[in-house]
Each structure stands twice: as C-alpha cells, then as structure tokens.
Design a protein around this motif. Sequence first.
Motif, PDB file in Angstrom:
ATOM      1  N   ARG A 216      -3.488   3.945  -1.516  1.00  0.00           N
ATOM      2  CA  ARG A 216      -4.366   4.000  -0.337  1.00  0.00           C
ATOM      3  C   ARG A 216      -3.676   4.697   0.830  1.00  0.00           C
ATOM      4  NH1 ARG A 216      -7.334  -0.546   1.717  1.00  0.00           N
ATOM      5  NH2 ARG A 216      -8.111  -0.684  -0.425  1.00  0.00           N
ATOM      6  N   ASP A 217      -4.445   5.485   1.579  1.00  0.00           N
ATOM      7  CA  ASP A 217      -3.969   5.972   2.881  1.00  0.00           C
ATOM      8  C   ASP A 217      -4.411   4.944   3.921  1.00  0.00           C
ATOM      9  OD1 ASP A 217      -3.662   7.073   5.378  1.00  0.00           O
ATOM     10  OD2 ASP A 217      -4.240   9.099   4.761  1.00  0.00           O
ATOM     11  N   VAL A 218      -3.470   4.169   4.401  1.00  0.00           N
ATOM     12  CA  VAL A 218      -3.862   3.045   5.264  1.00  0.00           C
ATOM     13  C   VAL A 218      -4.286   3.491   6.660  1.00  0.00           C
ATOM     14  CG1 VAL A 218      -2.467   1.329   4.020  1.00  0.00           C
ATOM     15  CG2 VAL A 218      -1.460   2.536   5.975  1.00  0.00           C
TER      16      VAL A 218
ATOM     17  N   PHE B 251       0.843  -1.210   0.000  1.00  0.00           N
ATOM     18  CA  PHE B 251       0.000   0.000   0.000  1.00  0.00           C
ATOM     19  C   PHE B 251       0.873   1.253   0.000  1.00  0.00           C
ATOM     20  CE2 PHE B 251      -2.387  -3.428   1.848  1.00  0.00           C
ATOM     21  CZ  PHE B 251      -3.674  -3.271   1.334  1.00  0.00           C
ATOM     22  N   GLU B 252       0.469   2.232  -0.806  1.00  0.00           N
ATOM     23  CA  GLU B 252       1.238   3.483  -0.891  1.00  0.00           C
ATOM     24  C   GLU B 252       0.256   4.626  -1.138  1.00  0.00           C
ATOM     25  OE1 GLU B 252       4.615   4.515  -0.574  1.00  0.00           O
ATOM     26  OE2 GLU B 252       3.503   6.378  -0.784  1.00  0.00           O
ATOM     27  N   PHE B 253       0.342   5.706  -0.314  1.00  0.00           N
ATOM     28  CA  PHE B 253      -0.642   6.779  -0.491  1.00  0.00           C
ATOM     29  C   PHE B 253      -0.148   7.938  -1.366  1.00  0.00           C
ATOM     30  CE2 PHE B 253      -0.199  10.130   3.148  1.00  0.00           C
ATOM     31  CZ  PHE B 253       1.176  10.205   2.954  1.00  0.00           C
TER      32      PHE B 253
ATOM     33  N   LEU C 297       5.195  -2.692   8.512  1.00  0.00           N
ATOM     34  CA  LEU C 297       4.789  -1.291   8.387  1.00  0.00           C
ATOM     35  C   LEU C 297       6.012  -0.383   8.451  1.00  0.00           C
ATOM     36  CD1 LEU C 297       1.611  -1.169  10.714  1.00  0.00           C
ATOM     37  CD2 LEU C 297       1.740  -1.688   8.257  1.00  0.00           C
ATOM     38  N   ASP C 298       6.324   0.258   7.327  1.00  0.00           N
ATOM     39  CA  ASP C 298       7.384   1.266   7.276  1.00  0.00           C
ATOM     40  C   ASP C 298       6.686   2.594   7.002  1.00  0.00           C
ATOM     41  OD1 ASP C 298       9.614   2.801   6.913  1.00  0.00           O
ATOM     42  OD2 ASP C 298      10.439   1.656   5.233  1.00  0.00           O
ATOM     43  N   LEU C 299       6.060   3.121   8.063  1.00  0.00           N
ATOM     44  CA  LEU C 299       5.224   4.319   7.967  1.00  0.00           C
ATOM     45  C   LEU C 299       5.670   5.311   9.033  1.00  0.00           C
ATOM     46  CD1 LEU C 299       1.742   2.506   7.958  1.00  0.00           C
ATOM     47  CD2 LEU C 299       2.728   3.743   6.010  1.00  0.00           C
TER      48      LEU C 299
ATOM     49  N   PRO D 256       2.315   9.680  -7.148  1.00  0.00           N
ATOM     50  CA  PRO D 256       3.409   9.417  -8.119  1.00  0.00           C
ATOM     51  C   PRO D 256       4.246   8.202  -7.716  1.00  0.00           C
ATOM     52  CG  PRO D 256       3.335  11.746  -7.514  1.00  0.00           C
ATOM     53  CD  PRO D 256       2.358  11.056  -6.617  1.00  0.00           C
ATOM     54  N   ARG D 257       4.478   8.033  -6.413  1.00  0.00           N
ATOM     55  CA  ARG D 257       5.254   6.846  -5.980  1.00  0.00           C
ATOM     56  C   ARG D 257       4.482   5.569  -6.263  1.00  0.00           C
ATOM     57  NH1 ARG D 257       6.600   9.111  -0.277  1.00  0.00           N
ATOM     58  NH2 ARG D 257       7.823  10.846  -1.037  1.00  0.00           N
ATOM     59  N   PHE D 258       3.184   5.609  -6.006  1.00  0.00           N
ATOM     60  CA  PHE D 258       2.354   4.427  -6.278  1.00  0.00           C
ATOM     61  C   PHE D 258       2.458   4.062  -7.757  1.00  0.00           C
ATOM     62  CE2 PHE D 258      -1.691   3.533  -8.405  1.00  0.00           C
ATOM     63  CZ  PHE D 258      -1.834   2.204  -8.050  1.00  0.00           C
TER      64      PHE D 258
HETATM   65  N1  SAM Z   1       9.868   0.260   2.833  1.00  0.00           N
HETATM   66  C1  SAM Z   1      10.062   1.075   1.654  1.00  0.00           C
HETATM   67  C2  SAM Z   1      11.250   0.561   0.853  1.00  0.00           C
HETATM   68  O1  SAM Z   1      11.956  -0.380   1.337  1.00  0.00           O
HETATM   69  O2  SAM Z   1      11.505   1.047  -0.240  1.00  0.00           O
HETATM   70  C3  SAM Z   1      10.242   2.519   2.010  1.00  0.00           C
HETATM   71  C4  SAM Z   1       9.040   3.114   2.689  1.00  0.00           C
HETATM   72  S1  SAM Z   1       9.140   4.855   2.847  1.00  0.00           S
HETATM   73  C5  SAM Z   1      10.227   5.080   4.142  1.00  0.00           C
HETATM   74  C6  SAM Z   1       7.584   5.220   3.595  1.00  0.00           C
HETATM   75  C7  SAM Z   1       6.452   5.285   2.571  1.00  0.00           C
HETATM   76  O3  SAM Z   1       5.217   5.288   3.276  1.00  0.00           O
HETATM   77  C8  SAM Z   1       6.471   6.550   1.742  1.00  0.00           C
HETATM   78  O4  SAM Z   1       6.529   6.225   0.380  1.00  0.00           O
HETATM   79  C9  SAM Z   1       5.141   7.230   2.072  1.00  0.00           C
HETATM   80  O5  SAM Z   1       4.561   7.862   0.963  1.00  0.00           O
HETATM   81  C10 SAM Z   1       4.296   6.061   2.551  1.00  0.00           C
HETATM   82  N2  SAM Z   1       3.209   6.436   3.471  1.00  0.00           N
HETATM   83  C11 SAM Z   1       3.248   7.315   4.488  1.00  0.00           C
HETATM   84  N3  SAM Z   1       2.067   7.365   5.108  1.00  0.00           N
HETATM   85  C12 SAM Z   1       1.243   6.496   4.467  1.00  0.00           C
HETATM   86  C13 SAM Z   1      -0.117   6.117   4.635  1.00  0.00           C
HETATM   87  N4  SAM Z   1      -0.875   6.662   5.579  1.00  0.00           N
HETATM   88  N5  SAM Z   1      -0.637   5.171   3.817  1.00  0.00           N
HETATM   89  C14 SAM Z   1       0.139   4.622   2.851  1.00  0.00           C
HETATM   90  N6  SAM Z   1       1.425   4.958   2.630  1.00  0.00           N
HETATM   91  C15 SAM Z   1       1.981   5.895   3.428  1.00  0.00           C
END
Ligand code: SAM
Length: 450
Positions: free
Chosen positions: A227-229, A199-201, A248-250, A204-206
């Motif tokens: 999606r905004d999770v 999931f990615e909110f 979760l890397d958020l 452009p990154r998505f």
């Molecule tokens: N784990 C990834 C990797 O190894 O390439 C890097 C993740 S990056 C540090 C964090 C990502 O979370 C960003 O692209 C950001 O746009 C996304 N993000 C932040 N809040 C979010 C949300 N509420 N829902 C979905 N994505 C979110």
Amino acid sequence: ARPSPFLEPTSRTAPNTLAIISLSKEHYQPITLQESIGAVDGYAEGVTLNTRFGSFPHSTLLDIPWGSQVRASVVDTGSRGRKRRRDQVEDEETPTSNQDDGNDTPTSAPAKKAIAASSGFIYVLRPTPELWTSSLPHRTQVVYTPDYSYVLQRIRARPGTRIIEAGAGSGSFTHASARAVYSGYPGSDADARGKVFSFEFHEPRFEKMDAEIKQHSLQGIVQVTHRDVYDEGFLINGKSPKASAVFLDLPAPWEALHHLARRKTLKGGKLDENPGDWDSPLDPNKSAYICTFSPCIEQVTRTVTELRTLGWTDIDMVEIAHRRFNVIRDRAGVNIPSEKGFSAQPADVAEAVKKLKSDLKRTQDFHKAQTSQPVSDTSESKMDVDESTPESNTGDSNKNEDPLWLQGRLVHRTENDLKTHTSYLVFAILPREWDEAAEEAALAKWPCGG
Ligand code: SAM
C-alpha cells in the motif's frame, strides 16, 4: 502453524528453523537449518554452511542446545556421522584458538586459512529481534536496536498492543515490535494478542517481507499490506485496525498523518465533509501514541506542524546517540622500562616489575635514612602512584598479582562502527475522544464520592 522461534523459544535446534550463526563478535549470518538430503547410513553430510572459518555440515548443527559452539568440520567431511559430531559439540572443551573474542579474521596466508578451517568455530544462536537486526538482508536503511527499544517503550508497545507501522522496509522494526506486542501465552484471548499492521508500497520489498514473515511463523502477529499509505491510509479491507501505537519510518511522514485522525480529515487538517463510512484506524477507546523517524530536521519541522494542526499533543523530539564503550586495561600506558620497549609480553612485564620493586625499595631506604621517619606503609596496595590511574586506590589490588597501577591504565574507547542510523524521533499523543456518553460511562464505572 509452527510457533515462531522469535516468540516461543525452544531449547534445541531443529530442522527447518531459522538459526543465527555467530562467526565472530560482530559478524552474524542467518541460515535455515536443513536435514541432510541423501544421507547414506547417516554418514553423508548433505547441506553445508561454508564460512571463512571452515565448513559446517547442517547435520552438525541440528538437535543441539541453542548457544552451542560447533567446531569446523575436518577436511574429510564424509567420514563422520551426525551422531559423532553431536557428541563432539557437547563434550569438547573450548577450542584453543581465539576463545575470548570468537574467531579472528584470518590473514591472507593459505596456511592461516587452513588452520582457521580446521580449528575455527561458530556459535548457533536462537533468533531474537536484536540478532535478526544484526544479520538481516538489508533492502533499505533499518532501525537499529538502540532506537527501536526506546521507540517501543515510548509508544507504549506491550503485550496486546496493536501497532501500525509504515514502511516495512527490511523488517527490522517489524520483528522487534512483533515480540513487544505478543502475549500468546497459553489461555490468552486471541483478540488481546496484539498485532503489527505493516505497510510497504515497494512491491518487491513487500513480497520479500511477506515471505520472511511466513518463514519466521509470524503471520499470526504481523500483517503486511502492499500500500501507498500517503494516498490510501491505514484501513484493512475498509476496516479499522484499532491501533493505539503508530511508527512511521517514511520519507514524508506528514503526508500520511491526516489518515491517522479520529474523523475523516483532509491533508492540512480540514475535516472531510463527506466521510461516508470511513472509520478511524485508531482505537476509539484509547489514546494513540505515535513516533516518526526522520534523518533531517526539515522533515521534523514539517511533521511537527502537521501533528499540531491535527490536534496531537505532548509533541517532542529525541535523538538517540548510542555509543558503545570498549573498556580495557592498557599496559602500554604504564611506563615500564624494558630493553624491548613497552611490550606487554609477560616475561618483560615480570622483569620490569622486579626492577621497579627493587628501585622502590632503594628509594624507600634512602628516604628512611634521610628522615629517620619510618615509611608508614610499604605494602604494594598503598604505593604512591601516578595520579592518572584513578582506580589505583580502590584497594582491590591483589597482593599475589601485579599491583593495580602496573596492570595498566584503565582506558576506554568508543567503537567507531556505530550500528545505529542517526535519525530524529518525533513523539506525540492523540488523546481519545471524549463526549457526554464517555463521561457518563466513566462515572458509572468509577463513581466519584459516595
Ligand atoms: N523501518 C524499516 C526497518 O526497520 O527495516 C525501514 C524502513 S525504510 C527506511 C522506508 C520504507 O518505506 C521503504 O521500504 C519504502 O519503500 C517505504 N515507503 C516509502 N514511502 C511509502 C509509502 N508512501 N507507503 C508505504 N511505504 C512507503
């Protein structure tokens, strides 16, 4: 769909596939190999990879075994055909320049540049998640190999596992997890193939991630959702992805945790009185394993509080402190007297060894005369040595070479360029729900006693 080069390796390079080009030990570049466009009689070289180590027409990189070393094109790139280059790749000896470490970075002198361009070389490597992590276009901070290897085993990612991942970011973790859960060997059941729900909110990154997943033929394993999770959780078209692993890397993982409950839960842990037809994104028949990845301890505290409130157990935190050690023999560490100082030039060392041997002999003769006791062993391997060379008594010195103590002190240095983003990893487990029906089913399957 074509098989993914990350999952189903082939033995040779092919057009329209991703290749990771190794320019030097630490420098990788991803390219999509392309067939020459507009080739005339097989002699025009078409698309070319231009590097500071020279030019490499794609025609010279195609249909060769993965891992091949390819030399830079000579200046007149139009004069050679593809076949000739391919023969060269397979037949040639290792180039004489910089064989050990790959290409050296040429200095600024134009002459060096010209030499590098004509004698430089690259390696054409088969894509792996590790190489992708080292070469991918960074759109965000990424999770590096030391972290994701540990995370994937702690969240029990294995062939067949269904993983939820947010945010997708640059896709580093996504590629590693896709390989971990893939079990597409012939005959495998499609349902048991494992899947990554990413999931990615950030739109452009998505979009970039989605395109990359398709380019890498991973769309059967990875599903990217815009999606905004925090607000919308992890269901896919209202249905459960039935995940048993979560990463979760958020920036605020605690904001998303209430969506990962077994019953519809509000933030803070209160059950939603009106769940409607809400389904849990977790597999009801398995325990769920989670990891959250956060750089600050304050984020960890908030995450742990929310995990406890929501009933997660076995909560712990780990920080991976990855260090790479560069172990070398340092000749300068040995006191070799020489007119030219402590140079490691072979001629100087040979001279110094000769002088030391004759000094040693004189000293031994002197002691013999003084004590009239024979020196027990004068062989080089038993010579008294500086105590700061602990490896010197291991007995592996070769009499035909310099004694080990003269080969230099064994020293190690940690490499400064740590390619790991330091974060705290919080782990926890949410046990599967258990009720009377589950107990009866378990007893029927594995009756205790008689
Ligand atoms: N784990 C990834 C990797 O190894 O390439 C890097 C993740 S990056 C540090 C964090 C990502 O979370 C960003 O692209 C950001 O746009 C996304 N993000 C932040 N809040 C979010 C949300 N509420 N829902 C979905 N994505 C979110």
